[in-house]
Design an enzyme around this catalytic site. Structure first.
Site, short mmCIF file in Angstrom:
data_model
loop_
_atom_site.label_atom_id
_atom_site.label_comp_id
_atom_site.label_asym_id
_atom_site.label_seq_id
_atom_site.Cartn_x
_atom_site.Cartn_y
_atom_site.Cartn_z
NE ARG A 39 -10.79 -1.07 3.56
CZ ARG A 39 -11.36 -1.27 4.74
NH1 ARG A 39 -12.53 -1.90 4.82
NH2 ARG A 39 -10.78 -0.86 5.85
CD GLU A 97 -6.55 5.29 2.65
OE1 GLU A 97 -7.57 5.39 3.36
OE2 GLU A 97 -5.43 4.99 3.09
CE LYS A 131 -6.56 8.48 8.35
NZ LYS A 131 -7.28 7.39 9.04
CG ASP A 142 -9.88 7.36 6.84
OD1 ASP A 142 -8.78 7.33 6.26
OD2 ASP A 142 -10.01 7.51 8.07
CG ASP A 168 -5.38 7.82 4.93
OD1 ASP A 168 -6.26 8.50 4.34
OD2 ASP A 168 -5.62 6.80 5.59
CG ASP A 201 -1.86 5.05 5.08
OD1 ASP A 201 -1.74 3.95 5.67
OD2 ASP A 201 -2.93 5.47 4.61
CE LYS A 253 -3.18 2.58 3.05
NZ LYS A 253 -4.05 2.52 4.26
N1 BES Z 1 -4.20 4.31 7.06
C1 BES Z 1 -5.34 4.04 7.84
C2 BES Z 1 -5.10 2.97 8.92
C3 BES Z 1 -4.16 3.35 10.02
C4 BES Z 1 -4.64 3.91 11.20
C5 BES Z 1 -2.81 3.09 9.91
C6 BES Z 1 -3.75 4.24 12.21
C7 BES Z 1 -1.92 3.42 10.92
C8 BES Z 1 -2.40 3.99 12.08
C9 BES Z 1 -6.47 3.53 6.94
O1 BES Z 1 -6.51 4.05 5.66
C10 BES Z 1 -7.76 3.90 7.58
O2 BES Z 1 -8.06 5.06 7.64
N2 BES Z 1 -8.50 2.89 8.05
C11 BES Z 1 -9.76 3.08 8.65
C12 BES Z 1 -10.75 2.19 7.96
C13 BES Z 1 -12.19 2.53 8.24
C14 BES Z 1 -12.54 3.86 7.62
C15 BES Z 1 -13.05 1.44 7.65
C16 BES Z 1 -9.64 2.72 10.12
O3 BES Z 1 -8.90 1.78 10.47
O4 BES Z 1 -10.24 3.40 10.94
ZN ZN Z 2 -4.74 4.66 4.93
MN MN Z 3 -7.57 5.83 5.53
#
Ligand code: BES
Ligand code: ZN
Ligand code: MN
Length: 500
Positions: free
Chosen positions: A352, A350, A278, A348, A271, A289, A266
């Protein structure tokens, strides 16, 4: 920094600082440490007897020979308890000792191989771990600073008395140097600020790996991705100011006689969450990220340097995730390159999206295995903790087992989590083939089930959200990027023999 190997006795060698070691609970040191102790008229034994030094992991004692031997100082690194001893203890002891040497302004350091004596580890592996711990501990990211901390350190030499061991030690050091080049690249890319580590910068890094090692590089731009119907990757890139880059590195791509492993990382260079933005607090951490992409690039560098006898492909879909008038939005329906439609619940989610098109592209190579790495969910951190282990999802048991054991060997641990259909239920959509988010509960599992829909080969997914960064300094890792994944994947590839 380069590591030299030399046949010599550590107490006689020409260095200002020498490093030996001690297991916890040993009262009379043997081997090389014993020889130094004898040359210093029992100074190490006395240190132990006085209780000032116990040989615990992380401990480093400093002794001043005052002319008794050529070195100005002797460092004794604790190896911890011998019944808990492994390669990780070697890396840590080597890391703590070299940091101490640097702090004391040492210039020429000589060390023994930790763990190959009474530790009974195979010599080549012990030498590799000693060199890895040493070199990785010296890493720091100071590219943006004008006032850099000085280091006087000029040479590190591994000294071995037994000539029959030299060949194995050289082999271990050669591996370590390649691996450290890969980890260093991965750490640099993650530590670099997001205005510098853009998708274009990741593509440049891939090009320079190709130039250095002879790997084949292809970088697809927005138009290229359109031609490949990569609607999911492009959806995330829609709001990005920086041009997206779909990066491909190929090793032995013509050699279809070799087993094929594809690595997908990824590459979200920042992000923000996009329209599903966020909160501001700690948002800066989202510069990491792209740690999955960095691990893939770092690993491909090592694969090229070592010229591993496998067909290995690295793929890194890279883009920012930004809010913008052009950005994709919740309720949009997006079509990925395998034709599957995706209802956007959260912009968010993104990672996947970009991985979906990356995983479909991986299928072109008819792979024996595909491993993806992604800082995919906060839920992975909730499940496994910070800097403990990556979450591992596998469609095939043998692949899972190979990764778990590579993780144990390198201490880049991965731990299996289930791919149950219950999680797939959560991402069923009324309007499309699937939703891009299954909500709060079991977020790590629903994200993995989403990815699974884009695979048709033996596949493993590593959620590295909890391990890509470290808030604190560790024995052989400065605070910031860990470079997680490079050592793990190189070990996995080195031990590759299909077990299915
Ligand atoms: N990049 C984030 C996940 C992340 C969070 C990595 C904290 C490192 C530290 C990812 O893109 C994300 O935002 N995931 C969301 C998914 C949700 C919106 C379904 C999450 O984990 O809250
Ligand atoms: Zn992310
Ligand atoms: Mn995200």
């Amino acid at each position: 920094m380069e590591i030299n190997v030399k046949q010599d006795s550590i107490q006689a060698c020409d260095a200002d600082t020498i490093i030996v070691n001690l297991f916890e609970g040993v009262t009379t040191p043997g081997g090389a440490t014993g020889a130094v102790d004898a040359a210093l008229d029992g100074a190490i034994s006395e240190l132990i007897a006085s209780g000032d030094f116990r040989g615990k992991g992380g401990e480093v004692a400093v002794l001043y020979p005052r002319g008794a031997i050529r070195a100005r100082r002797v460092l004794v690194a604790g190896l911890g308890r011998s019944d808990k001893f492994d390669l990780e203890q070697v890396r840590r002891a080597a890391g703590e000792a070299i940091k101490k040497a640097r702090a004391l302004n040492a210039q020429h350091v000589a060390t023994i191989v930790h763990g190959a004596g009474i530790g009974r580890l195979p010599v080549a592996l012990a030498a590799q771990a000693t060199a890895e711990g040493t070199l990785l501990a010296l890493y720091r990211y100071d590219a943006q600073k004008q006032d850099k901390e000085e280091s006087w350190l000029k040479t590190v030499t591994i000294v071995e008395y037994d000539g029959q061991r030299l060949e194995a030690i050289r082999e271990g050091v050669r591996y370590a140097e390649a691996i450290v080049a890969g980890v260093t690249l991965a750490r640099d890319l993650v530590n670099e600020p997001p205005n510098i580590a853009t998708p274009t910068r990741l593509a440049e890094a891939a090009r320079s790996i190709a130039e250095e090692t002879g790997l084949k590089v292809t970088v697809g731009d927005r138009e290229w991705a359109q031609q490949h119907n990569m609607g999911a990757f492009l959806a995330v890139a829609k709001g990005a100011g920086e041009p997206p880059q779909f990066i491909i590195l190929e090793h032995n791509v013509e050699r279809e006689d070799l087993d094929t492993i594809v690595l997908v990382g990824k590459g979200i260079t920042f992000d923000t969450g996009g329209i599903s933005i966020k909160p501001g607090e700690n948002m800066g951490e989202m510069k990491s990220d792209m740690a999955g992409a960095a691990a893939v690039l770092g690993t491909m560098r090592v694969v090229g340097l070592l010229d591993l006898p496998l067909r290995v492909i690295g793929i890194a879909p890279a883009t920012e995730n930004m809010p913008d008038a052009h950005a994709y939005r919740p309720a949009d329906v997006i079509r990925a390159s395998n034709g599957k439609s995706i209802e956007i619940i959260s912009t968010d989610a993104e990672g996947r999206m970009v991985l979906a098109d990356g995983l479909v592209y991986a299928g072109r190579y008819r792979p024996h295995a595909v491993v993806d790495l992604a800082t995919l969910t906060g839920s992975a951190i909730i499940a496994l903790g910070q800097n403990v282990a990556a979450g591992l999802f596998s469609t095939h048991e043998w692949l899972r087992d190979q990764l778990v054991s590579a993780g144990a060997n390198t201490h880049e641990r991965v731990w299996p989590l289930p791919l149950w259909d219950d999680y797939a239920d959560e991402i069923k959509s009324e309007v499309a083939d699937m939703k891009n988010s299954g909500g709060r509960f079991g977020g790590v599992g629903t994200s993995a089930m989403f990815l699974k829909a884009f695979t048709d080969y033996p596949w493993s997914h590593l959620d590295i959200a909890g391990v890509a960064l470290s808030k604190k300094e560790r024995a052989y890792s400065a605070s910031g990027a860990t470079g997680f994944g490079v050592r793990l994947l190189v070990e996995f590839l080195r031990n590759w023999h299909r077990a299915e």
